[in-house]
Design an enzyme around this catalytic site. Structure first.
Site, mmCIF file in Angstrom:
data_model
loop_
_atom_site.group_PDB
_atom_site.id
_atom_site.type_symbol
_atom_site.label_atom_id
_atom_site.label_comp_id
_atom_site.label_asym_id
_atom_site.label_seq_id
_atom_site.Cartn_x
_atom_site.Cartn_y
_atom_site.Cartn_z
ATOM 1 N N ARG A 27 66.723 35.639 -5.161
ATOM 2 C CA ARG A 27 66.669 34.989 -6.472
ATOM 3 C C ARG A 27 65.841 35.817 -7.431
ATOM 4 O O ARG A 27 64.794 36.342 -7.059
ATOM 5 C CB ARG A 27 65.979 33.615 -6.372
ATOM 6 C CG ARG A 27 66.765 32.560 -5.736
ATOM 7 C CD ARG A 27 66.293 31.174 -6.088
ATOM 8 N NE ARG A 27 64.867 30.942 -6.202
ATOM 9 C CZ ARG A 27 64.345 29.763 -6.512
ATOM 10 N NH1 ARG A 27 65.133 28.721 -6.727
ATOM 11 N NH2 ARG A 27 63.052 29.598 -6.598
ATOM 12 N N ASP B 15 57.587 29.157 -0.325
ATOM 13 C CA ASP B 15 58.568 30.240 -0.195
ATOM 14 C C ASP B 15 58.823 30.489 1.294
ATOM 15 O O ASP B 15 57.970 31.014 2.021
ATOM 16 C CB ASP B 15 58.046 31.509 -0.875
ATOM 17 C CG ASP B 15 59.127 32.588 -0.950
ATOM 18 O OD1 ASP B 15 59.431 33.042 -2.058
ATOM 19 O OD2 ASP B 15 59.687 32.955 0.115
#
Ligand SMILES: O=P(O)(O)OC[C@H]1O[C@H](OP(=O)(O)OP(=O)(O)O)[C@H](O)[C@@H]1O
Ligand SMILES: O=c1cc[nH]c(=O)[nH]1
Ligand SMILES: [Mg+2]
Length: 207
Positions: free
Chosen positions: A103, A199
Site C-alpha cells: 500500500r 501493521d
C-alpha cells in the site's frame, strides 16, 4: 454475493487476542498467527471435493481420500507469508504462487510490484492469503490478477477484516468467499483497521 464466514472457534479467538496485544513479541506474534492461519484454513477447506482412494492398512484394505483438484496458496507479500507458514505443513503438496502488493502510505492505494503465478490456476482451488483486509484494495487487486491468469475458484482468508474491505470485495469480487476471524469496527484516518493489530507485516517480520 456470499456473507463472510467469521470463524468463532474459541482457540481462534484466543490466538487472535494474542496477536492483537501490543506487547506481543514478533516471536510470539509469528507463533499465534501461524496457529490461527491453520484454524482458518481448516474451515475454509471444509467443502473441498475429494476422490476415493484404496488404502492398505496393516490389517485390511479400506477406502481413503485425496483432494480432487490441485491446491494453490497465494500469500500477498509480505504479510501473507505469515499465514502460509501456518498452512503449508497441512498441505505440503500445495503449489505456492506469490503476489507482491504494497500500500502507498499516503494514499492507501495498492502498488503491485511482483507476481509469480502457475499455469495450474484454472483447474485449482486457490486460497488467497493476507492477515489484513482494510480498504480491500490489495485483496481486490490480487484477486483481479489471479482471475486474469485463469483462476476460477478463489477463496480469501484474512485474519482481521472490516466493513470497508468486505464491501470492496463484495462489490468487485462477489464470487469469492471470505473467511476471517474478526470483522472490526472500521478504518482510522490512515486507513488502518481499528481496533486491528497494527501493521501485520512489521509485527510478523520485526521491522
Ligand atoms: O486492504 P488494504 O487497504 O489494501 O490493506 C491491507 C494490506 O496492507 C498490508 O500490507 P502492506 O501494504 O503493509 O505490505 P506489507 O505486507 O509488505 O507490510 C496487509 O498485509 C494487506 O496486504
Ligand atoms: O490495519 C492495517 C491496515 C493495513 N495493513 C496492516 O498491516 N494493518
Ligand atoms: Mg505492512
Amino acid at each position: 454475493m456470499q456473507q463472510p464466514v467469521v470463524v468463532q472457534h474459541p482457540l481462534a479467538q484466543c490466538h487472535l487476542a494474542a496477536i492483537r496485544a501490543v506487547g506481543t513479541s514478533s516471536h510470539d506474534f509469528r507463533r499465534h498467527l501461524n496457529h490461527l492461519a491453520r484454524i482458518l484454513f481448516i474451515q475454509a477447506t471444509s467443502g473441498l471435493p475429494v476422490q476415493p482412494t484404496q488404502v492398505q492398512t496393516p490389517l485390511a484394505q479400506t477406502q481413503g481420500a485425496q483432494l480432487a483438484r490441485p491446491l494453490v496458496c497465494v500469500p500477498i507479500l509480505r504479510a501473507g507469508l505469515g499465514l502460509l507458514d501456518g498452512i503449508l505443513p497441512l498441505v505440503p503438496e500445495a503449489v505456492v504462487a506469490h503476489v507482491g502488493i504494497k500500500r502507498n502510505e499516503e494514499t492507501a492505494l495498492p502498488h503491485a510490484y511482483y507476481a509469480n503465478l502457475p499455469a495450474s490456476l484454472p483447474e485449482a482451488d486457490v486460497f488467497l492469503l493476507d492477515p489484513m483486509l482494510a480498504t480491500g484494495g490489495s485483496a481486490c487487486e490480487a484477486a483481479r490478477q489471479l482471475k486474469e491468469a485463469g483462476a476460477a475458484r478463489i477463496t480469501l482468508i484474512c485474519v482481521v477484516s472490516c466493513p470497508e474491505g468486505l464491501a470492496a470485495m463484495a462489490r468487485t469480487h462477489p464470487d469469492i468467499p471470505v473467511f476471517t476471524a474478526a470483522i472490526d469496527d472500521g478504518l482510522n484516518e490512515r486507513s488502518y483497521i481499528v481496533p486491528g493489530l497494527g501493521d501485520a507485516g512489521d509485527r510478523y517480520f520485526g521491522t
